[in-house]
Motif scaffolding. Structure first.
Motif, PDB file in Angstrom:
ATOM      1  N   LEU A 175       0.948  -1.071   0.195  1.00 10.78           N
ATOM      2  CA  LEU A 175      -0.211  -0.114  -0.019  1.00 10.78           C
ATOM      3  C   LEU A 175       0.983   1.518  -0.250  1.00 10.78           C
ATOM      4  CD1 LEU A 175      -3.244  -0.806   2.403  1.00 10.78           C
ATOM      5  CD2 LEU A 175      -2.085  -1.349  -0.056  1.00 10.78           C
ATOM      6  N   THR A 176       2.476   1.249   0.097  1.00  8.20           N
ATOM      7  CA  THR A 176       3.032   2.611   0.549  1.00  8.20           C
ATOM      8  C   THR A 176       3.298   2.708  -1.080  1.00  8.20           C
ATOM      9  OG1 THR A 176       4.742   0.669   0.423  1.00  8.20           O
ATOM     10  CG2 THR A 176       4.851   1.928   2.407  1.00  8.20           C
ATOM     11  N   GLY A 177       3.736   4.580  -1.213  1.00  8.18           N
ATOM     12  CA  GLY A 177       3.694   4.690  -2.812  1.00  8.18           C
ATOM     13  C   GLY A 177       2.612   4.718  -3.756  1.00  8.18           C
ATOM     14  N   LYS A 178       1.271   4.660  -3.211  1.00 12.56           N
ATOM     15  CA  LYS A 178       0.140   4.767  -3.803  1.00 12.56           C
ATOM     16  C   LYS A 178      -0.703   5.708  -4.098  1.00 12.56           C
ATOM     17  CE  LYS A 178       1.260  -0.012  -4.773  1.00 12.56           C
ATOM     18  NZ  LYS A 178       2.471  -0.003  -3.803  1.00 12.56           N
ATOM     19  N   ILE A 179      -1.581   6.013  -4.744  1.00  9.67           N
ATOM     20  CA  ILE A 179      -2.678   6.444  -4.232  1.00  9.67           C
ATOM     21  C   ILE A 179      -4.264   5.647  -4.226  1.00  9.67           C
ATOM     22  CG2 ILE A 179      -4.420   7.939  -5.041  1.00  9.67           C
ATOM     23  CD1 ILE A 179      -2.481   9.463  -6.774  1.00  9.67           C
ATOM     24  N   LEU A 180      -4.830   5.130  -3.323  1.00  4.42           N
ATOM     25  CA  LEU A 180      -5.516   4.751  -3.000  1.00  4.42           C
ATOM     26  C   LEU A 180      -6.963   5.036  -3.577  1.00  4.42           C
ATOM     27  CD1 LEU A 180      -3.736   3.051   0.643  1.00  4.42           C
ATOM     28  CD2 LEU A 180      -3.176   2.022  -2.138  1.00  4.42           C
ATOM     29  N   PRO A 189     -14.372  -0.610  -3.630  1.00  6.70           N
ATOM     30  CA  PRO A 189     -15.150  -0.154  -4.591  1.00  6.70           C
ATOM     31  C   PRO A 189     -15.140  -1.282  -5.026  1.00  6.70           C
ATOM     32  CG  PRO A 189     -13.772   2.253  -3.662  1.00  6.70           C
ATOM     33  CD  PRO A 189     -13.260   0.298  -3.603  1.00  6.70           C
ATOM     34  N   ALA A 190     -16.009  -1.564  -5.638  1.00  8.25           N
ATOM     35  CA  ALA A 190     -16.678  -2.405  -7.193  1.00  8.25           C
ATOM     36  C   ALA A 190     -15.684  -2.434  -8.427  1.00  8.25           C
ATOM     37  CB  ALA A 190     -17.861  -2.633  -6.757  1.00  8.25           C
ATOM     38  N   ASN A 191     -15.606  -1.306  -8.675  1.00  6.33           N
ATOM     39  CA  ASN A 191     -15.372  -0.443  -9.675  1.00  6.33           C
ATOM     40  C   ASN A 191     -13.862  -0.012  -9.981  1.00  6.33           C
ATOM     41  OD1 ASN A 191     -15.686   1.730  -8.579  1.00  6.33           O
ATOM     42  ND2 ASN A 191     -16.631   2.909 -10.199  1.00  6.33           N
ATOM     43  N   ASN A 192     -13.008  -0.553  -8.868  1.00  9.23           N
ATOM     44  CA  ASN A 192     -11.688   0.314  -8.223  1.00  9.23           C
ATOM     45  C   ASN A 192     -10.251  -0.259 -10.251  1.00  9.23           C
ATOM     46  OD1 ASN A 192     -11.380   1.670  -6.714  1.00  9.23           O
ATOM     47  ND2 ASN A 192      -9.903   0.422  -5.232  1.00  9.23           N
ATOM     48  N   PRO A 193      -9.348   0.455 -10.713  1.00 14.99           N
ATOM     49  CA  PRO A 193      -9.002  -0.844 -11.208  1.00 14.99           C
ATOM     50  C   PRO A 193      -8.859  -2.495 -11.842  1.00 14.99           C
ATOM     51  CG  PRO A 193      -8.046   1.403 -10.593  1.00 14.99           C
ATOM     52  CD  PRO A 193      -8.194   1.414  -9.709  1.00 14.99           C
ATOM     53  N   VAL A 194      -8.123  -2.906  -9.822  1.00 17.49           N
ATOM     54  CA  VAL A 194      -7.998  -4.175  -9.861  1.00 17.49           C
ATOM     55  C   VAL A 194      -8.805  -4.619  -9.030  1.00 17.49           C
ATOM     56  CG1 VAL A 194      -6.341  -6.226  -9.587  1.00 17.49           C
ATOM     57  CG2 VAL A 194      -5.764  -4.272 -10.342  1.00 17.49           C
ATOM     58  N   ALA A 195      -9.651  -5.848  -9.158  1.00 16.83           N
ATOM     59  CA  ALA A 195     -11.041  -6.505  -8.305  1.00 16.83           C
ATOM     60  C   ALA A 195     -10.680  -6.379  -6.398  1.00 16.83           C
ATOM     61  CB  ALA A 195     -11.469  -7.957  -8.555  1.00 16.83           C
ATOM     62  N   GLY A 196     -11.418  -6.081  -6.140  1.00 23.42           N
ATOM     63  CA  GLY A 196     -10.014  -6.798  -4.285  1.00 23.42           C
ATOM     64  C   GLY A 196      -8.659  -5.695  -4.096  1.00 23.42           C
ATOM     65  N   SER A 197      -8.362  -5.113  -5.221  1.00 19.89           N
ATOM     66  CA  SER A 197      -7.792  -4.630  -4.942  1.00 19.89           C
ATOM     67  C   SER A 197      -8.275  -2.710  -4.192  1.00 19.89           C
ATOM     68  CB  SER A 197      -6.371  -3.841  -5.901  1.00 19.89           C
ATOM     69  OG  SER A 197      -5.166  -3.150  -5.691  1.00 19.89           O
ATOM     70  N   LEU A 198      -7.381  -1.852  -3.543  1.00 20.18           N
ATOM     71  CA  LEU A 198      -7.565  -0.240  -3.097  1.00 20.18           C
ATOM     72  C   LEU A 198      -6.529  -0.270  -4.261  1.00 20.18           C
ATOM     73  CD1 LEU A 198      -7.752  -0.028   0.810  1.00 20.18           C
ATOM     74  CD2 LEU A 198      -9.692   0.084  -0.507  1.00 20.18           C
ATOM     75  N   TYR A 200      -4.946   2.315  -6.705  1.00 21.40           N
ATOM     76  CA  TYR A 200      -5.736   3.183  -7.669  1.00 21.40           C
ATOM     77  C   TYR A 200      -4.544   3.684  -8.776  1.00 21.40           C
ATOM     78  CZ  TYR A 200      -9.426   7.030 -10.267  1.00 21.40           C
ATOM     79  OH  TYR A 200      -9.532   7.192 -10.946  1.00 21.40           O
ATOM     80  N   THR A 201      -3.398   4.446  -8.489  1.00 23.58           N
ATOM     81  CA  THR A 201      -2.204   4.300  -8.936  1.00 23.58           C
ATOM     82  C   THR A 201      -1.503   4.153  -8.195  1.00 23.58           C
ATOM     83  OG1 THR A 201      -2.316   6.489  -8.174  1.00 23.58           O
ATOM     84  CG2 THR A 201      -3.352   6.015 -10.496  1.00 23.58           C
ATOM     85  N   ALA A 237      -6.903   6.140 -13.285  1.00 21.88           N
ATOM     86  CA  ALA A 237      -6.841   4.783 -13.740  1.00 21.88           C
ATOM     87  C   ALA A 237      -6.282   4.311 -13.395  1.00 21.88           C
ATOM     88  CB  ALA A 237      -8.677   4.840 -13.083  1.00 21.88           C
ATOM     89  N   ASN A 238      -5.360   3.445 -13.199  1.00 16.82           N
ATOM     90  CA  ASN A 238      -4.777   1.859 -13.236  1.00 16.82           C
ATOM     91  C   ASN A 238      -3.168   2.537 -14.185  1.00 16.82           C
ATOM     92  OD1 ASN A 238      -3.938  -0.439 -12.994  1.00 16.82           O
ATOM     93  ND2 ASN A 238      -4.785  -0.912 -14.788  1.00 16.82           N
ATOM     94  N   ARG A 239      -2.812   4.050 -13.584  1.00 18.44           N
ATOM     95  CA  ARG A 239      -1.613   3.797 -14.571  1.00 18.44           C
ATOM     96  C   ARG A 239      -0.556   4.057 -13.632  1.00 18.44           C
ATOM     97  NH1 ARG A 239      -2.321   7.313 -19.323  1.00 18.44           N
ATOM     98  NH2 ARG A 239      -0.019   7.487 -19.511  1.00 18.44           N
ATOM     99  N   ASN A 240       0.736   4.679 -13.874  1.00 17.62           N
ATOM    100  CA  ASN A 240       1.913   4.099 -13.324  1.00 17.62           C
ATOM    101  C   ASN A 240       3.083   5.604 -13.350  1.00 17.62           C
ATOM    102  OD1 ASN A 240       4.444   3.338 -12.419  1.00 17.62           O
ATOM    103  ND2 ASN A 240       4.312   1.469 -13.229  1.00 17.62           N
ATOM    104  N   TYR A 241       3.102   5.613 -12.829  1.00 16.16           N
ATOM    105  CA  TYR A 241       3.582   7.258 -12.482  1.00 16.16           C
ATOM    106  C   TYR A 241       5.520   6.824 -12.243  1.00 16.16           C
ATOM    107  CZ  TYR A 241      -0.775   9.067 -12.637  1.00 16.16           C
ATOM    108  OH  TYR A 241      -1.982   9.311 -13.356  1.00 16.16           O
ATOM    109  N   GLY A 242       6.006   5.527 -11.987  1.00 18.35           N
ATOM    110  CA  GLY A 242       7.141   5.422 -12.245  1.00 18.35           C
ATOM    111  C   GLY A 242       8.712   5.682 -11.475  1.00 18.35           C
TER     112      GLY A 242
END
Length: 460
Positions: A175-180, A189-198, A200-201, A237-242
């Motif tokens: 959960l570190t280095g993220k936006i949740l 949320p059911a419509n998060n980028p990956v099912a069951g994962s907080l 977001y990026t 959503a679901n983007r990687n910031y490097g």
């Protein structure tokens, strides 16, 4: 960069600045704060503030009076850790708010981070019933984030730093280095980028600012670089910031290969050397026309207040206009009121500089010559109350103008303290008044399009 720059003085006297044809006045709302971390414009039309040592308060924007609500006992303030971001969310159909805070704490000798929801009942001046929604997040004395942002769908964004564990930013199970993104009960949320994962990026180093553009719905973050490449990012959503494989733009051969393989979103703007970018807010109010559709960006190390004009689609930063650099020392917290005023918190007691005698301060930036249009200017409320004076627990009949949408109703006493909040439709409406002490009360109705209606209620 713009031409606005003045010498550094951590306790400089407020003044005024020219922004296009608009004179923006700066004044001090309150002094003697200890490292304000978050400033929010609350649903009760008060400022809400966190201070890094653990205190949550409300500030009367008319008087500057600070009312502490709670000092959280298990906050660990060391280095850059402590009480960080906050979100305040009205609970529908009640006189309560959910107050969400992120803070660092110590468990088993280890520094960690958690998200906690408190309950605020209008008129109590206290927070109660803490509920841990997310805990046991690794933390360090630096690189722990963390901002919160409520989205229109009643989900919550939360930024986390890499906690000095650089590879974790690319690890989706961390959960570190993220936006949740989470629901208000802490669930995924059911419509998060990956099912069951907080998540977001991912791929963030230490996001210190988070904002949403009301005009486009686009999301932005401000993020610390190492010694180079502070960033403002467009959050998708679901983007990687490097991070840590990419610093700033994808402009080195190894970075280019990583960016192509990992769906990396390049920043909108970078700074080298770094400024220590921090608070971020979106401005789109007619009070200061040259700031419409701008991100307002603060920094710590450089002490800048910058306006970043956005393209019409919100996908580009067009330039950078600095209102000042260093004048008030380190800056971290920022918010914009519905009246177009900007509130800024200094951070001169955070251990990185010598504070001035009145630090830390909350500053107010405003166009005092601005006159609201007829749409936003308060108008007289045609209000019929039976009976009036209205005894406790009375049911009142309100006769209102036709409204396009339901209006938020606020009942305040003669000192401006809120005692009730609800929603009211236009026409004839029955209102069950809450118990209240004798005196004069003001009922204000505000619609989403900015109209404000007012009426008075007397309690014998």
């Amino acid at each position: 960069m713009g031409a606005y720059c003045t010498p550094r003085s951590a306790d400089a006297q407020p003044g005024s600045y020219q922004v296009g044809n608009t004179t923006v006045s700066v004044s001090t709302l309150t002094t003697g704060r200890d490292t304000p971390w978050e400033l929010l414009w609350g649903p009760d039309n008060f400022l809400w503030m966190t201070e890094r040592g653990g205190r949550v308060s409300r500030i009367d924007p008319a008087t500057g009076v600070v009312t502490p609500l709670l000092t959280i006992a298990d906050v660990t303030e060391t280095g850059e850790s402590g009480l960080l971001g906050m979100a305040v969310v009205p609970t529908p159909g009640s006189n309560q708010y959910g107050v969400f805070v992120v803070y660092n704490y110590t468990e088993g000798g280890q520094l960690k981070e958690k998200l906690v929801r408190y309950q605020y009942t209008i008129g109590t001046n206290a927070l109660s019933n803490p509920q841990v929604l997310l805990g046991n997040i690794p933390a360090q004395t630096t690189h722990s984030g963390s901002r919160l942002l409520l989205l229109p769908d009643n989900t919550l964004l939360m930024t986390t730093g890499d906690a000095q564990d650089l590879p974790s930013a690319q690890n989706r199970s961390s959960l570190t280095g993220k936006i949740l993104r989470l629901n208000l009960d802490g669930s995924v949320p059911a419509n998060n980028p990956v099912a069951g994962s907080l998540v977001y990026t991912l791929g963030h180093r230490n996001p210190q600012g988070l904002a949403r553009a009301a005009s486009t719905g686009k999301l932005y973050s401000a993020e610390h670089g190492p010694n180079n490449d502070d960033e403002v990012n467009l959050i998708e959503a679901n983007r990687n910031y490097g991070w840590p494989n990419v610093e700033g733009l994808c402009n080195l051969p190894a970075e280019q290969a990583f960016c192509q393989a990992n769906n990396v979103r390049e920043p909108l703007i970078t700074w080298t050397p770094t400024l220590g970018v921090s608070g971020l807010a979106y401005y789109d109010h007619p009070a200061i026309p040259d700031w419409r559709n701008n991100l307002l960006q603060l920094s710590l190390k450089a002490g800048t207040f910058s306006a970043l004009p956005l393209s019409a689609n919100g996908e580009q930063v067009l330039r950078e206009n600095n209102l000042w650099t260093g004048t008030y020392g380190r800056l971290r917290a920022i918010c914009v009121s519905p009246q177009g005023r900007v509130y800024v918190g200094t951070s001169n007691r955070d251990g990185r500089t010598a504070p001035g005698p009145t630090d830390d301060r909350i500053l107010v930036l405003e166009n005092r010559a601005f006159t609201p249009t007829s749409v936003t200017k308060p108008v007289a409320l045609s209000l019929t109350i039976y009976p009036n004076p209205a005894p406790a627990n009375a049911t009142a009949t309100l006769q209102l103008p036709a409204l396009r949408t339901r209006a938020t109703a606020l009942l305040t006493d003669a000192r401006g303290r809120q005692v009730w909040q609800g929603e009211i439709s236009g026409g004839t409406t029955q209102l069950s008044l809450p118990p209240a002490a004798p005196g004069l009360y003001l009922l204000r109705l505000r619609t989403p399009d900015g109209a404000e209606l007012r009426g008075r209620i007397m309690r014998p």
